[in-house]
Design a protein around this motif. Structure first.
Motif, PDB file in Angstrom:
ATOM      1  N   PRO A 228      58.149  47.385-103.619  1.00 12.34           N
ATOM      2  CA  PRO A 228      57.803  46.061-104.143  1.00 12.34           C
ATOM      3  C   PRO A 228      58.048  45.953-105.645  1.00 12.34           C
ATOM      4  N   GLU A 230      57.330  43.161-109.062  1.00  9.78           N
ATOM      5  CA  GLU A 230      56.505  42.044-109.478  1.00  9.78           C
ATOM      6  C   GLU A 230      57.331  40.995-110.209  1.00  9.78           C
ATOM      7  N   LYS A 231      56.858  39.758-110.204  1.00 10.01           N
ATOM      8  CA  LYS A 231      57.515  38.702-110.957  1.00 10.01           C
ATOM      9  C   LYS A 231      57.520  39.073-112.442  1.00 10.01           C
ATOM     10  N   GLU A 233      58.907  41.546-113.810  1.00  7.64           N
ATOM     11  CA  GLU A 233      59.163  42.974-114.034  1.00  7.64           C
ATOM     12  C   GLU A 233      60.634  43.190-114.371  1.00  7.64           C
ATOM     13  N   CYS A 257      62.240  38.733-105.638  1.00 11.71           N
ATOM     14  CA  CYS A 257      60.885  39.018-106.124  1.00 11.71           C
ATOM     15  C   CYS A 257      60.570  38.330-107.454  1.00 11.71           C
ATOM     16  N   ALA A 259      61.963  39.341-110.367  1.00 14.37           N
ATOM     17  CA  ALA A 259      62.114  40.317-111.445  1.00 14.37           C
ATOM     18  C   ALA A 259      63.295  39.934-112.325  1.00 14.37           C
TER      19      ALA A 259
END
Length: 354
Positions: A228, A230-231, A233, A257, A259
């Protein structure tokens, strides 16, 4: 067949309940969306949040800009004559605009034939013949190889109709030129389960991996479970986009995602990659084993200089425990992670007549 949305956080989903352990795909799992909706469906709503960042210059492409660019690029391609079912070759090293090409081609219904950027002239000529590509995207530095490959194909072979470039260069239309098209966006009827959208051609092999829109979405469900992101990232692109795993993880999974993918053209230049990690505050480095070893060899004595780096995800077979532990320590991360699922399984025989 079961149609579900494995990306919906309200829908409990364990891909390994339905996926065969050897392949990430299962005929009983159908995600009935075109790949550009699966990956960029929320892009416009993310606004100016960076989607792609040039690790050298810091130039960023925001999510709204990327989503609009893929639509306009699709319009430009349709205006150039690209139609549903056509093959478009992509022979390029990592650049900022590379990820836009597969998604734009998918919007036209064309099939993107991803060619190994390490191919020489003879290998490229063979790949172009096998793919049947009518158009080709490349980078300016690879244009001499493209021209020689076209010459080697000789009489009787259908030539590529036009060569586009990912960066501006005299004598060729670039991605930016196509994006500037004022033509309407093409409207095509996509069948996600059956329509092929990406074909990978490997150097030295007459076999190819072909993926439908639904195949890619199913693979992204596995990546979402195992790796996974994260937004917001920031993810270092230390794997060529032309590799199957690079295309999946960086141009599809990371963008789905939310990123930000940090792109450095010369993957093997470890000092530039380390500078990008520092300057762009990279949290996850997605790398090949050779890039990993280069980073370790050039790592600063004080690992706090790479303070933003938290994860290293490596493509390829697992390292020995001692080697992995040493690499992790020298880069200041807890451990070396791995991709966590089998490579693409959509293998098909050579094209008829190839």
């Amino acid at each position: 067949m079961t149609t579900i949305d494995p990306f919906d956080p309200l829908e409990p989903f364990d891909p390994f309940d339905s996926f065969d352990v050897i392949s990430p795909f299962d005929e009983n799992l159908v995600i009935d969306l075109p790949v550009y909706e699966t990956v960029l469906g929320e892009a416009a709503a993310r606004g100016t949040s960076p989607a792609l960042i040039d690790g050298v210059t810091g130039r960023a492409i925001g999510y709204r800009e990327l989503e609009r660019a893929t639509r306009r690029l699709a319009a430009g391609l349709a205006d150039a004559g690209v139609e549903q079912g056509d093959a478009v070759a992509l022979f390029a090293t990592n650049t900022l605009w590379y990820p836009a090409v597969p998604h734009a081609c998918a919007r036209t219904g064309a099939v993107v034939c991803v060619l190994d950027s390490q191919a020489d002239e003879a290998e490229l000529a063979a790949q172009l013949t096998e793919s049947g590509a009518r158009w080709l995207f490349t980078t300016p530095a690879l244009l001499p190889i493209v021209r020689e490959a076209q010459r080697l194909r000789g009489a009787g072979q259908r030539p590529v109709e036009e060569v586009f470039t990912l960066e501006p260069v005299d004598g060729h239309r670039s991605v930016q030129d196509l994006i500037a098209s004022e033509s309407p966006e093409p409207i095509v009827d996509i069948e996600p389960v059956t329509d092929i959208t990406v074909v990978h051609h490997a150097v030295g092999s007459r076999r190819r991996a072909q993926l439908t829109h639904s195949d890619i979405a199913a693979d992204l469900a596995v990546l979402a479970s195992d790796n996974p992101l994260e937004k917001g990232e920031r993810v270092l692109a230390g794997v060529p986009f032309a590799q199957q795993d690079g295309l999946a993880f960086l141009t599809q999974h990371a963008l789905r995602c939310g990123a930000a993918v940090v792109v450095v053209p010369e993957l093997m230049h470890a000092p530039e990659l380390l500078d990008a990690i520092r300057d762009q505050r990279v949290r996850t480095a997605f790398v090949t084993q050779s890039v990993l070893y280069g980073l370790v060899a050039s790592a600063p004595e004080d690992v706090d200089e790479l303070g933003s780096l938290e994860r290293v995800v490596c493509v390829g077979p697992e390292l020995t425990p001692d080697t992995a532990e040493t690499c992790a320590a020298l880069l200041g991360v807890e451990h070396i992670e791995y991709l966590g699922r089998q490579a693409f399984a959509g293998i098909a025989p050579p094209l008829p007549g190839a």
